[in-house]
Design an enzyme around this catalytic site. Structure first.
Site: not given
Ligand code: CA
Length: 457
Positions: A71, A128, A265-266, A67, A213, A151, A283, A126, A27-28
């Site tokens: 996803r 989301h 995811d980003n 996110c 994240h 998150s 991001k 996670k 995540d991130d």
């Molecule tokens: Ca993310």
């Protein structure tokens, strides 16, 4: 050797010997945050070894810089606008707790598809894509779920109006607030246990990590261990997790039966030890730094070792690619935007990206388009942002991504023919996928009348 490998490959699905799939989705995590993508500050020996034994994809995209929409694409093989997950029920860029909206259970997720082929399916991490019971992983094709539903900065600890950050097992809150320090370790143990329990049947593991994240959390074993601060500690624990999972796969004799993908995811947020490498932006943006991700694909004996593939690929491609490898096809009763990229993963001679173009949306707005070489940022009266006010009067800009990965030199004036072609592709996308006020070919999201907080009994 090559012929033998091809033979194994082509007979894989037909023999009923379906490969296992593991997706490790950070995540991130930024493009430049791991050693095999150029990090000089984070020690990631396990991810680097995975790259030595597998193939790095260097033009691998997520469909959004944030996110929820990102996803939704991984799960469905579609752009977020296609499945109406490009914005929340409150017109925000991601879902917040107690949302009325979620990924429509009538969508066919990767997990639904693989479950239909006899796979054991698990989501650990996670989610989301909706926090109401109708939208949780257990209603979206996963046999088992363990993790947080949104998150890690959305609990009462950061936002007092929200419920304490819940940790779920299936649909039940088992801990609130979740002890975040131990999440990476506990996720890893859950996955290792699941793999061991299902070693004799095909399985699908989706591991969307909560880290890196913010707020950053790490277990005692990794806290303060890196010379480069908390962010690097977190990355090193994620690397440990990758190593532990691959070790489990190897020890069970499943390496040649298991395709593993590591990505994010980003892009990373800016600063504080985070890195998107040579990419511009971060991001939340439609610059490369928001949507181009580090990606390593590993499957000994089937995916070549130590290779790099720079062809355009996306998270949307995983559903059709896995479908083919599992001996089935992506759904044909609806539009699927992803393409089967197995020829690229297997490094078949001359294989090219099956995508004519890739479209960069920010929420409902089309902002940029790329083909194999060029990226055009569209002229916009107001360029929307995921948060804060839009930016007025953004001029058009063209970048040659093969020569200028950092999007530094606008060459629109020199290539009017390329601009014209990419503008035509953008028009094509607007008709099909929509843009701001034009809905396009869109399927409905899931909705509930009354949303309830996920709390401990
Ligand atoms: Ca993310």
């Amino acid at each position: 050797m090559v012929a033998g490998t091809l033979l194994v490959r082509s007979s894989f699905a037909q023999t009923g010997d379906k490969p296992n799939f593991i997706i490790i989705f950070c995540d991130d995590l930024g493009y430049g945050d791991v050693g095999c993508f150029g990090s000089k500050t984070h020690r990631t020996p396990n991810i680097d070894r995975m790259a030595d034994e597998g193939t790095r994809f260097t033009s691998f995209y997520v469909t959004s810089g944030v996110c929820t929409p990102s996803r939704s694409s991984l799960m469905t093989g579609c752009y977020p606008r296609r499945v109406n997950m490009h914005e929340s029920d409150g017109n925000e860029c991601v879902l917040f707790p107690v949302a009325r909206k979620g990924l429509n259970p009538s969508e066919i997720t990767i997990a639904d598809m693989l479950k239909g082929q006899g796979y054991a399916t698990v989501c650990v991490g996670k989610w989301h894509l909706g926090d109401q019971p109708d939208f949780l992983p257990t209603k979206q094709g996963f046999d088992y779920y363990y993790g947080i539903p949104y998150s890690n900065d959305m609990g009462a600890e950061q936002r007092p109006k929200n419920p304490p950050l819940p940790l779920l097992r299936n649909e039940k809150v088992i801990e609130a607030p979740a002890d975040q320090d131990t999440l990476t370790r506990r996720y890893t143990e859950e996955v290792a246990k699941f793999i061991t329990m299902n070693k004799d049947r095909p399985f699908f593991v989706y591991l969307p990590h909560t880290m890196p994240h913010v707020p950053l959390h790490v277990s005692d074993a990794f806290r303060g261990r890196s010379p480069n601060g908390m962010y690097a500690d977190v990355i090193e624990e994620l690397d440990w997790s990758v190593g532990r999972i691959l070790q489990t796969v190897r020890e069970l004799g499943l390496a040649e039966k298991t395709l593993v993908i590591f990505t994010s995811d980003n892009g990373a947020t800016g600063g504080k030890g985070r890195s998107n490498g040579p990419l511009r932006g971060a991001k939340g943006s439609t610059w490369e730094g928001g949507q181009r991700e580090p990606c390593v694909v590993w499957w000994p004996g089937h995916i070549p070792a130590g290779k790099t593939c720079d062809e355009l690929t996306t998270t949307m491609d995983l559903l059709p690619t896995f479908a083919r490898l599992a001996g089935t096809k992506a759904p044909t009763d609806r539009i699927i935007d992803g393409k089967d990229v197995w020829p690229l993963m297997a490094s078949r001679g001359g294989a090219k990206s099956p995508h004519e173009a890739f479209y960069y949306y920010q929420m409902d707005q089309l902002q940029a388009v790329r083909d194999d070489r060029w990226k055009l940022h569209l002229p916009l009266k107001v360029k929307r942002r995921n948060w804060g006010k839009g930016i007025p009067n953004r001029p058009m800009a063209l970048y040659d991504l093969k020569a200028d990965i950092g999007e530094k030199m606008n060459v629109a004036d020199r290539h009017p023919d390329v601009v014209k072609r990419l503008l035509a592709l953008a028009d094509k996308a607007r008709l099909d996928l929509g843009d701001v006020n034009h809905r396009g070919n869109q399927r409905p999201a899931g909705w509930v009348e009354i949303a309830k907080p996920l709390t401990k009994d």
